[in-house]
Design an enzyme around this catalytic site. Structure first.
Site, PDB file in Angstrom:
ATOM      1  N   THR A 170       6.506  -8.313   7.426  1.00  0.00           N
ATOM      2  CA  THR A 170       7.281  -7.482   8.333  1.00  0.00           C
ATOM      3  C   THR A 170       7.375  -8.106   9.715  1.00  0.00           C
ATOM      4  OG1 THR A 170       6.508  -5.528   7.135  1.00  0.00           O
ATOM      5  CG2 THR A 170       7.501  -5.158   9.288  1.00  0.00           C
ATOM      6  N   SER A 177       6.079 -11.430  10.479  1.00  0.00           N
ATOM      7  CA  SER A 177       5.903 -12.886  10.543  1.00  0.00           C
ATOM      8  C   SER A 177       6.402 -13.567   9.284  1.00  0.00           C
ATOM      9  CB  SER A 177       4.424 -13.231  10.753  1.00  0.00           C
ATOM     10  OG  SER A 177       3.659 -12.783   9.649  1.00  0.00           O
ATOM     11  N   ASP A 196      -5.658  -3.166   4.764  1.00  0.00           N
ATOM     12  CA  ASP A 196      -4.495  -3.605   3.978  1.00  0.00           C
ATOM     13  C   ASP A 196      -4.923  -4.584   2.877  1.00  0.00           C
ATOM     14  OD1 ASP A 196      -1.872  -3.644   3.194  1.00  0.00           O
ATOM     15  OD2 ASP A 196      -1.215  -5.096   4.699  1.00  0.00           O
TER      16      ASP A 196
END
Length: 399
Positions: free
Chosen positions: A20, A22, A104
């Protein structure tokens, strides 16, 4: 296009992935020729002196877990899966002990390098938070399929235990090649979780009600469990998988506790043996090094003993004959003939004759002689006359 960094320039080779915020590029260093991964941020900045974007140069890994299992039909060996999960738990344990949780964890963020004995590394720390930061956190965090129930049912009141839930989902996916809870939205995600684990007890749901004003009137489901979906795994691996996806975060296993699970017993034993062997090798090297130092640093007392021992081993050899030699007689005129006196007798100082060329050990000696003077000695002494030399006077600073 070249990427300029503090430690040199990097030439882009190709694009590895995209996120999102990079892009990940494969680059080659113009300084050493090696290949690296470059995570280049999409956001640009401008200033009076410089303009551009932030680029992070990292180690280049072979692939991620998702790429490893995508399209694969033959199951991975259980020892390989065990090795991957052990390294993943160790990485999370290191992070949690240092006050950070990832938020994450998913197959795309777990990287592997085959050339280093299947080394696994956890990447992408863009969503990390401090364990000690104040709640509530961001609600829509982590990828939905790997999001823990407390992240779905509360207003951001979750903890580092969410990483263990995500790891349990990854564990299942490595084993079966399918995602465990592939929900299409948040409500479907909760439904998929209840299909496997069943509807949680009211006591557990009440913990989530305290932080979110919503109805938890879920229909009762018994849940199918994990066994029908992964029938070929061992009981120990199934036990650890259940412990990682425990619905109640307070009852869910932690990373450090997971490393002590019986599932990893074989790896723990091998690791301890490797550490013990490494310590023994280090100890042996230290002993050899200390002995080398001691050879050069001999203490004073030891130095004397060393010199004596060296003398005994290598005796000093005198040049010339080792037998007695009779000196020639001197004829001196004008000297009164003296009468010979009896010589005192000496005992040999050597216990045994030296026949092998070595210096024998000296023994205490005792003088044996006579203190009585003969009549001739007395007459000789009385016949001697005494003479006195005249005094010499100094003249002019000389004699």
């Amino acid at each position: 296009m070249e990427i300029l960094c503090d430690d040199g320039e990097y030439k882009p080779i190709g694009k590895i992935g995209e996120g999102t915020f990079s892009d990940v590029l494969k680059t080659q260093s113009l300084r050493d020729g090696n290949y690296y991964a470059c995570k280049q941020m999409k956001q640009h900045f401008e200033s009076d002196r410089k303009s551009g974007s932030l680029a992070l140069i990292c180690e280049l890994m072979d692939m991620n877990i998702y790429e490893l299992i995508r399209g694969r039909r033959k199951p991975l060996p259980e020892k390989k899966i065990m090795n991957y999960m052990y390294q993943l738990c160790k990485s999370l344990d290191h992070m949690h002990r240092n006050g950070i949780f990832h938020r994450d964890v998913k197959p795309e963020n777990i990287l592997i390098k085959f050339s280093q004995q299947d080394t696994l590394k956890l990447g992408d720390f863009g969503s990390c938070r401090s364990v000690y930061s104040k709640q509530p956190y961001t609600e829509y965090i982590s990828t939905r399929w790997y999001r823990a129930p407390e992240c779905l049912l509360t207003d951001g009141y979750y903890s580092y235990k969410m990483d263990m839930w995500s790891s349990g989902c990854v564990f299942y996916e490595i084993t079966s090649f399918h995602p465990l809870f592939p929900g299409s939205n948040e409500l479907d995600q909760i439904s998929k979780i209840h299909d496997i684990l069943g509807t949680p007890a009211k006591k557990t749901l009440n913990k989530f009600k305290q932080s979110r004003a919503m109805s938890f009137d879920f229909p009762f489901k018994k849940g199918t469990g994990l066994s029908p979906h992964v029938p070929n795994i061992s009981p120990k691996s199934l036990s650890l998988m259940y412990a990682m996806i425990e619905y109640d975060p307070d009852q869910r296993i932690g990373a450090h506790q997971a490393l002590q699970h019986p599932y990893f017993q074989e790896l723990r034993t091998a690791e301890k043996q490797a550490v013990t062997m490494h310590r023994k090798m280090r100890l042996a090297e230290n002993i050899v090094g200390q002995e080398s130092i001691n050879l050069w640093c001999i203490p004073k007392d030891g130095n004397r003993q060393h010199s004596l021992r060296k003398t005994q081993e290598n005796p000093v050899r005198h040049h010339g004959p080792s037998y007695a030699i009779e000196l020639p007689k001197l004829n001196v005129s004008g000297v009164t003939k003296l009468t010979s006196y009896p010589s005192p007798s000496f005992h040999s100082v050597f216990t045994t004759p030296a026949t092998n060329g070595e210096v024998p050990v000296l023994q205490p000696i005792k003088y044996i002689g006579t203190n009585h003077k003969s009549e001739k000695q007395k007459e000789l002494k009385s016949s001697m006359k005494q003479y006195h030399l005249p005094t010499i006077e100094r003249r002019g600073g000389g004699y």
